[in-house]
Scaffold this motif. Structure first.
Motif, PDB file in Angstrom:
ATOM      1  N   VAL A 114      41.957  34.418  39.887  1.00 31.48           N
ATOM      2  CA  VAL A 114      43.318  34.119  39.788  1.00 31.48           C
ATOM      3  C   VAL A 114      43.607  33.167  41.101  1.00 31.48           C
ATOM      4  CG1 VAL A 114      44.158  36.052  41.236  1.00 31.48           C
ATOM      5  CG2 VAL A 114      45.762  34.668  39.852  1.00 31.48           C
ATOM      6  N   TYR A 128      44.782  31.877  35.619  1.00 31.46           N
ATOM      7  CA  TYR A 128      43.546  32.892  35.599  1.00 31.46           C
ATOM      8  C   TYR A 128      42.590  32.020  35.005  1.00 31.46           C
ATOM      9  CZ  TYR A 128      46.926  36.601  36.718  1.00 31.46           C
ATOM     10  OH  TYR A 128      47.895  37.447  37.308  1.00 31.46           O
ATOM     11  N   GLU A 130      41.458  39.810  34.172  1.00 27.29           N
ATOM     12  CA  GLU A 130      42.671  39.506  34.658  1.00 27.29           C
ATOM     13  C   GLU A 130      43.364  40.258  35.391  1.00 27.29           C
ATOM     14  OE1 GLU A 130      44.644  37.432  31.415  1.00 27.29           O
ATOM     15  OE2 GLU A 130      43.172  35.704  31.208  1.00 27.29           O
TER      16      GLU A 130
END
Length: 237
Positions: free
Chosen positions: A199, A181, A218
């Motif tokens: 990602v 990430y 994230e």
């Protein structure tokens, strides 16, 4: 006064409910931060308490009657998915209820109108307002009508509480791959910072997301990646 009436009318149209007691829906839409420093302002925490129980009962009853062959343990797990904070947040977004919540200026500036917990709590308060104003039967119909898609997703195992874990399970199913990430940038004032994350799977960008914390960005990036993977599977069918 006219502005208040228009606001409540707009909310009633979104909910498809006409409240006899307009004060109930007004309270349901009032966050505790708005009441701070103001006298005689009622906020939605008591309604939220009641709404949680009404929601649990209605969903339990619906699952019990509709899925007669499912054991208690499985129904308990499905109910938890249906009434979880993420599911309530999706309902709130469908109603676009965030724009109608009364909150303090400080809460608003720190992203309160999009905060998952505030929106989820407001949904529970609205359910309680419907129950108190219209009775249990109408509240039950209101809940089932609005939660049908959530119930279906839960029964089909399509509700995910942790998108990062789910993404990891899928991409590493056939072997070990690297998942990273990467924080691309952040912007906005210090009290309402926005974070942008990508990602990467084996250094290839698979998804991106924005959030008001690194953790949220994230999770949103993982969610975006899962949606893309799901689209690829559908395209092959």
């Amino acid at each position: 006064m006219g502005e208040k009436v228009n606001r409540i009318e707009n909310v009633e149209k979104r909910l498809n409910v006409c409240f006899k007691d307009k004060d109930l829906i007004e309270i349901a839409l009032t966050h505790s931060s708005y009441a701070n420093g103001r006298k005689n302002i009622k906020f939605n925490e008591r309604l939220e308490f009641l709404g949680d129980s009404v929601l649990q009962l209605c969903i339990s009853e619906y699952l019990f009657l509709m899925y007669k062959n499912k054991p208690e343990g499985e129904l308990t797990k499905k109910r938890a998915l249906i009434v979880c904070e993420n599911s309530l947040y999706e309902i709130a977004r469908k109603w676009n209820i965030g724009e109608y919540i009364k909150m303090s200026r400080g809460e608003e500036l720190t992203g309160g109108r999009e905060r998952t917990s505030i929106l989820a709590d407001c949904v529970e308060a609205i359910i309680a307002a419907v129950h108190v104003d219209c009775g249990y039967e109408k509240a039950r119909k209101f809940i089932i009508d609005n939660f049908k898609s959530v119930i279906q997703k839960a029964m089909e195992n399509k509700i995910v509480l942790d998108y990062k874990t789910k993404l990891q399970e899928i991409v590493q199913k056939n072997g070990d791959v690297s998942i990273e990430y990467v924080l691309i940038k952040y912007d906005g004032p210090p009290h309402r910072r926005r974070f942008y994350t990508e990602v990467c799977i084996d250094k290839n960008v698979l998804g991106s997301g924005m959030g008001y914390s690194k953790k949220e960005s994230e999770q949103n990036a993982a969610h975006n990646a899962l949606n893309k993977l799901d689209s690829k599977v559908r395209d092959r069918v």
